[in-house]
Design a protein around this motif. Structure first.
Motif, mmCIF file in Angstrom:
data_model
loop_
_atom_site.group_PDB
_atom_site.id
_atom_site.type_symbol
_atom_site.label_atom_id
_atom_site.label_comp_id
_atom_site.label_asym_id
_atom_site.label_seq_id
_atom_site.Cartn_x
_atom_site.Cartn_y
_atom_site.Cartn_z
ATOM 1 N N ARG A 65 -2.967 3.144 -10.716
ATOM 2 C CA ARG A 65 -4.328 2.892 -10.222
ATOM 3 C C ARG A 65 -4.488 3.394 -8.793
ATOM 4 O O ARG A 65 -5.533 3.949 -8.427
ATOM 5 N N ASP A 66 -3.456 3.227 -7.975
ATOM 6 C CA ASP A 66 -3.533 3.637 -6.570
ATOM 7 C C ASP A 66 -3.407 5.148 -6.404
ATOM 8 O O ASP A 66 -3.924 5.695 -5.420
ATOM 9 N N ASP B 10 0.826 -1.217 0.000
ATOM 10 C CA ASP B 10 0.000 0.000 0.000
ATOM 11 C C ASP B 10 0.858 1.265 0.000
ATOM 12 O O ASP B 10 0.356 2.358 0.278
ATOM 13 N N ASN C 81 2.895 3.754 -2.318
ATOM 14 C CA ASN C 81 3.001 4.060 -3.742
ATOM 15 C C ASN C 81 4.447 4.170 -4.196
ATOM 16 O O ASN C 81 4.794 3.723 -5.295
ATOM 17 N N ARG D 214 -0.266 -0.708 -11.403
ATOM 18 C CA ARG D 214 -0.818 -0.728 -10.052
ATOM 19 C C ARG D 214 -0.582 0.607 -9.347
ATOM 20 O O ARG D 214 -1.459 1.119 -8.643
ATOM 21 N N LEU E 5 5.747 0.732 -4.884
ATOM 22 C CA LEU E 5 5.303 0.177 -6.166
ATOM 23 C C LEU E 5 6.132 0.755 -7.307
ATOM 24 O O LEU E 5 6.543 0.026 -8.234
ATOM 25 N N TYR F 296 3.315 -4.248 -14.853
ATOM 26 C CA TYR F 296 2.402 -4.600 -13.765
ATOM 27 C C TYR F 296 2.495 -3.596 -12.620
ATOM 28 O O TYR F 296 1.474 -3.100 -12.132
ATOM 29 N N TRP F 297 3.720 -3.293 -12.182
ATOM 30 C CA TRP F 297 3.870 -2.426 -11.020
ATOM 31 C C TRP F 297 3.470 -0.980 -11.308
ATOM 32 O O TRP F 297 2.851 -0.320 -10.461
#
Length: 601
Positions: free
Chosen positions: A512-513, A482, A484, A509, A487, A505-506
């Motif tokens: 998106r967050d 969680d 950022n 994500r 990520l 992928y990362w």
């Protein structure tokens, strides 16, 4: 001639008129001339006398007027002075420390009642200096602010004694009285705030300084409970601070409850109790809707845990409120500092680093408040690095004044190491990793949070820059999902390793967050540019630019993608736009030169 007319009246006058007077006529004329001269001199003397009298009367009138004006001015001064004295007395919320009652043997040793009162005053002033808070002093129920004074009684009646009596009568002073008395072989000290009951502290004669400190703290707690709780938290007496905050929340006025919840959130945050900290801030906003400290602390809390989307949202709320009229709960310096800090952070969270530098310059021009000047100066070191300006970043670090402690020096070195890493120079951060980990381990519960969310992602990326991908993955895999920044670090390591699928992928994500910030989109576009997927890269850069229109990185890389598409003029336009926000970026200048050379005549 019988027909000639004869003058009537005085015959001599008639003869003179006919020119027939002779000697007698001449004598008459001389007499008349002398008489006229005497009359003229008499008239002139009377006129001179009259003028002197008029001058005297005028001077007298002026003196009278001056005297009347002077009396009026004196009366006005007296009235204004009396009015000012009455106003000052009526608005006196200060704290007055009166002379203590002291045993005779202590007096003989020079420890008089006045000396004891002065010692208590010194300790109260010291407590004040250790209690920096954004809260305005005027918002406390028993506020005496910095108005602490020693009162030594006069003998007889004087203006000073009258003024003190006036303040005591009309004002709302908090008067501190007390005594020292013998208890067996030792002494007992009591300091009393008004009519409040006060504890008595006992000890030996050698313990007088400690007993006075305890007495000062008891006065501070009785008169300023919120400030005393802040003091306890500042000197790491956390359990006592928490208990006092809870007491204020249970029994205090709404404003005290709101601020006590802010203090409680700080304690929970330092314990890494995220959910309890959020709950405390939610309660504070319920008690006082629109409470700007609730917004500021929530933004800081989310930023500490690297929750970028939530942090940005709360930062915007805080900046919006701080851009308006000052809340009476907040001190002027607290409001001014918080406003600039919020604007600086918001600019940085959107990639507008030139604006961030401007806000930090203004912070540095203000008096230091809660380390605001030092933090702004350190921000310059990393902000210049984010602007791809290594010379300015190093100059900002060199311009820092000497550190005040080992902890301050370590924090500065951490900032310096991070700035160099942002410029793809990881050596300093890796060399100091053991030292940073050891320091963070001493931070208590919050240490692992800072380490795993704010240090390890950068340390792992530094390892990858040096080609140690195994160690980089091992460290970054220990970071929270969680977070950022964590990520994005994972995506960055996979990009350096050319693991396009993992990086995709990362970054997806991370975007998106935190969709409202430009950074994940820009990083994602950089990866696609390296991969050669130019169309998707341009799409990511366009999204990043929409999120942070003054962020130079996506504009520069957008230009590079267009240059690869042989669209040199369009690329040059992007480079020119990026140069407005990062004017000293050498790679940008080089790429811009290439683009212009492509379509030069």
């Amino acid at each position: 001639m019988a027909d000639d007319p004869q003058p009537a009246g005085n015959p001599l006058a008639g003869q003179i008129a006919l020119g027939q007077g002779g000697a007698r006529a001449d004598a008459f004329l001389d007499e008349q001339t002398r008489l006229a001269r005497v009359q003229r001199e008499q008239i002139e003397e009377e006129n001179a006398t009259r003028r002197r009298l008029l001058k005297i009367e005028h001077a007298s009138a002026l003196l009278k007027l001056g005297l009347e004006l002077s009396l009026a001015a004196i009366a006005a001064v007296v009235i204004v002075g009396l009015g000012a004295a009455l106003w000052s007395a009526a608005n006196d919320n200060g704290l007055v420390v009166e002379s203590f009652s002291v045993p005779p043997d202590l007096v003989q040793r020079g420890i008089t009642g006045d000396v004891v009162a002065a010692k208590l005053l010194d300790r109260l002033s010291s407590l004040q200096q250790q209690t920096q808070s954004n809260r305005a002093a005027s918002s406390y129920a028993n506020n005496w602010g910095s108005d602490i004074k020693l009162q030594i009684p006069d003998t007889g009646v004087s203006i000073g004694e009258f003024n003190r009596s006036l303040h005591a009568w009309l004002g709302r002073q908090t008067r501190i009285t007390g005594e020292i008395y013998r208890v067996g072989a030792g002494i007992a000290v009591t300091a009393r705030a008004g009519n409040r009951a006060s504890p008595t502290f006992t000890g030996g004669d050698a313990d007088l300084a400690k007993l006075m400190q305890k007495a000062a703290e008891s006065v501070y707690r009785a008169t300023q409970p919120y400030r005393y709780a802040v003091y306890l938290a500042n000197v790491n007496r956390t359990k006592e601070a928490e208990a006092l905050y809870q007491q204020l929340i249970a029994t205090g006025a709404p404003i005290d409850r709101a601020w006590a919840l802010i203090g409680l959130e700080n304690i929970y945050n330092n314990r890494a109790e995220y959910h309890r900290a959020v709950a405390a801030l939610d309660r504070a906003l319920d008690v006082k809707p629109g409470f700007v400290m609730g917004y500021i602390n929530r933004a800081g809390l989310e930023g500490q845990f690297q929750h970028d989307e939530a942090g940005l949202a709360w930062q915007r709320k805080a900046a919006s409120v701080l851009g308006g009229r000052r809340d009476s709960d907040m001190s002027e310096i607290g409001w001014a500092t918080s406003s600039l800090q919020a604007q600086s952070s918001l600019a940085g969270n959107l990639g507008d680093y030139q604006a961030q530098l401007r806000y930090d310059r203004r912070l540095q021009a203000l008096p230091d408040f809660n380390n605001s000047v030092e933090n702004a100066r350190q921000n310059d070191v990393t902000t210049y690095a984010l602007l791809h300006d290594p010379a300015a970043s190093e100059a900002a670090f060199e311009a820092l004044p000497p550190p005040t402690s080992d902890a301050s020096a370590l924090q500065r070195n951490g900032t310096h190491a991070l700035a160099r890493l942002l410029l793809d120079r990881p050596e300093m951060l890796l060399a100091m990793r053991v030292q940073f980990d050891a320091a963070l381990a001493k931070f208590g519960a919050i240490g692992p949070v800072i380490a795993s969310r704010q240090f390890w992602p950068f340390a792992a990326y530094a390892m990858a820059l040096k080609g140690d991908f195994k160690a980089a993955h091992k460290l970054v895999d220990k970071t929270p999902i969680d977070c950022n920044q964590c990520l994005r670090a994972r995506g960055g390591i996979d990009t350096l390793e050319r693991n396009w699928g993992g990086a995709e992928y990362w970054y997806a994500r991370a975007a998106r967050d935190a969709p409202s910030a430009p950074f994940a989109w820009s990083d994602w576009g950089r990866m696609l540019l390296k991969k050669g997927d130019l169309d998707r890269a341009i799409s990511m850069f366009a999204t990043a630019h929409a999120r942070g229109p003054h962020y130079a990185d996506p504009l520069e890389m957008w230009g590079e993608a267009l240059l690869r598409r042989n669209r040199a003029r369009d690329a040059a336009a992007k480079f020119a736009e990026a140069a407005r926000y990062a004017p000293n970026w050498k790679r940008l200048q080089w790429q811009w030169g290439l683009a212009r050379a492509r379509f030069a005549p």
